[in-house]
Write a protein that holds these residues in place. Sequence first.
Motif, PDB file in Angstrom:
ATOM      1  N   ILE A   1       0.839  -1.202   0.000  1.00 31.36           N
ATOM      2  CA  ILE A   1       0.000   0.000   0.000  1.00 31.36           C
ATOM      3  C   ILE A   1       0.875   1.253   0.000  1.00 31.36           C
ATOM      4  N   ASN A   2       2.045   1.144   0.579  1.00 33.12           N
ATOM      5  CA  ASN A   2       2.949   2.291   0.641  1.00 33.12           C
ATOM      6  C   ASN A   2       3.533   2.662  -0.719  1.00 33.12           C
ATOM      7  N   LYS A   3       3.390   1.796  -1.698  1.00 36.56           N
ATOM      8  CA  LYS A   3       3.859   2.089  -3.051  1.00 36.56           C
ATOM      9  C   LYS A   3       2.831   2.904  -3.836  1.00 36.56           C
ATOM     10  N   LEU A   4       1.616   3.019  -3.279  1.00 35.81           N
ATOM     11  CA  LEU A   4       0.524   3.683  -3.990  1.00 35.81           C
ATOM     12  C   LEU A   4       0.349   5.123  -3.531  1.00 35.81           C
ATOM     13  N   ASN A   5      -0.249   5.904  -4.370  1.00 35.75           N
ATOM     14  CA  ASN A   5      -0.590   7.271  -4.014  1.00 35.75           C
ATOM     15  C   ASN A   5      -1.763   7.223  -3.040  1.00 35.75           C
ATOM     16  N   ILE A   6      -1.625   7.832  -1.883  1.00 34.26           N
ATOM     17  CA  ILE A   6      -2.649   7.778  -0.851  1.00 34.26           C
ATOM     18  C   ILE A   6      -3.985   8.341  -1.338  1.00 34.26           C
ATOM     19  N   ASN A   7      -3.940   9.327  -2.188  1.00 35.69           N
ATOM     20  CA  ASN A   7      -5.186   9.889  -2.715  1.00 35.69           C
ATOM     21  C   ASN A   7      -5.927   8.897  -3.614  1.00 35.69           C
ATOM     22  N   ASP A   8      -5.172   8.074  -4.343  1.00 36.99           N
ATOM     23  CA  ASP A   8      -5.792   7.028  -5.151  1.00 36.99           C
ATOM     24  C   ASP A   8      -6.437   5.962  -4.259  1.00 36.99           C
ATOM     25  N   VAL A   9      -5.763   5.623  -3.169  1.00 37.21           N
ATOM     26  CA  VAL A   9      -6.309   4.649  -2.219  1.00 37.21           C
ATOM     27  C   VAL A   9      -7.599   5.195  -1.614  1.00 37.21           C
ATOM     28  N   LYS A  10      -7.560   6.435  -1.167  1.00 39.78           N
ATOM     29  CA  LYS A  10      -8.756   7.052  -0.576  1.00 39.78           C
ATOM     30  C   LYS A  10      -9.906   7.078  -1.575  1.00 39.78           C
ATOM     31  N   ALA A  11      -9.622   7.452  -2.806  1.00 41.85           N
ATOM     32  CA  ALA A  11     -10.672   7.532  -3.826  1.00 41.85           C
ATOM     33  C   ALA A  11     -11.293   6.159  -4.082  1.00 41.85           C
ATOM     34  N   PHE A  12     -10.461   5.134  -4.149  1.00 45.82           N
ATOM     35  CA  PHE A  12     -10.972   3.779  -4.370  1.00 45.82           C
ATOM     36  C   PHE A  12     -11.856   3.340  -3.206  1.00 45.82           C
ATOM     37  N   VAL A  13     -11.373   3.518  -2.007  1.00 45.08           N
ATOM     38  CA  VAL A  13     -12.138   3.091  -0.841  1.00 45.08           C
ATOM     39  C   VAL A  13     -13.454   3.863  -0.756  1.00 45.08           C
ATOM     40  N   GLU A  14     -13.389   5.144  -0.962  1.00 46.01           N
ATOM     41  CA  GLU A  14     -14.592   5.966  -0.855  1.00 46.01           C
ATOM     42  C   GLU A  14     -15.639   5.576  -1.907  1.00 46.01           C
ATOM     43  N   SER A  15     -15.197   5.343  -3.133  1.00 47.92           N
ATOM     44  CA  SER A  15     -16.159   5.058  -4.198  1.00 47.92           C
ATOM     45  C   SER A  15     -16.603   3.599  -4.234  1.00 47.92           C
ATOM     46  N   ASP A  16     -15.748   2.674  -3.827  1.00 46.84           N
ATOM     47  CA  ASP A  16     -16.061   1.264  -4.013  1.00 46.84           C
ATOM     48  C   ASP A  16     -16.326   0.469  -2.731  1.00 46.84           C
ATOM     49  N   LEU A  17     -15.800   0.902  -1.587  1.00 42.03           N
ATOM     50  CA  LEU A  17     -15.849   0.033  -0.420  1.00 42.03           C
ATOM     51  C   LEU A  17     -16.452   0.615   0.848  1.00 42.03           C
ATOM     52  N   SER A  18     -16.377   1.908   1.034  1.00 43.64           N
ATOM     53  CA  SER A  18     -16.651   2.478   2.353  1.00 43.64           C
ATOM     54  C   SER A  18     -18.015   2.083   2.918  1.00 43.64           C
ATOM     55  N   GLU A  19     -19.066   2.179   2.135  1.00 44.39           N
ATOM     56  CA  GLU A  19     -20.401   1.829   2.643  1.00 44.39           C
ATOM     57  C   GLU A  19     -20.474   0.366   3.051  1.00 44.39           C
ATOM     58  N   ASP A  20     -19.947  -0.524   2.213  1.00 46.38           N
ATOM     59  CA  ASP A  20     -19.988  -1.953   2.515  1.00 46.38           C
ATOM     60  C   ASP A  20     -19.179  -2.284   3.764  1.00 46.38           C
ATOM     61  N   LEU A  21     -18.006  -1.687   3.901  1.00 46.14           N
ATOM     62  CA  LEU A  21     -17.170  -1.946   5.069  1.00 46.14           C
ATOM     63  C   LEU A  21     -17.854  -1.497   6.355  1.00 46.14           C
TER      64      LEU A  21
END
Length: 169
Positions: free
Chosen positions: A126-146
């Motif tokens: 995860i540290n190899k990724l841009n944190i903003n990309d991680v946040k965007a993915f989680v927010e759009s695809d996972l946050s409600e389900d989690l």
Amino acid sequence: MLSPILSKSDCAACRFCCSFRRVSMWETPVFTNENIEAIKANHPELLSELNTFTKDGSIYATYDLSDKYTTDNPDEEALCPFLDPDSGCILNAYEKPWDCKIWPLRVVKLENSDPYISLTPTCPSINKLNINDVKAFVESDLSEDLLEYAKKHPCLYKTDRDDFLKPLF
């Protein structure tokens, strides 16, 4: 769950999330009753690795690694009992605990607050990724389900830690 942003081959090669120092024993995954029933149906011989408990009327399980350590070194790591050194996790998707499926994300709930999603920054991939990309993915695809799943299984909430990136959402 995170395969759209984390490479399965990187995760399989690393396995950082599948080993635990004594100080990180709080991170050992919690199995829901659904996981336990799937293990019972597919791999009943693995049930001996689990310690079941009841909380809020639901059955959960975890495992104890304390007998896996061979030294007094606090940095010694013990491997998950479901990790095959050659092939990786031996559990299928229904057997695998939620904590493992969402690693390095954590759903945190503090007293008198709404739950939120945080990130464990110790994951090398995860540290190899841009944190903003991680946040965007989680927010759009996972946050409600989690958040919804954790609400159904409050035993899965983690407590806040200084080393978490928080709140992600």
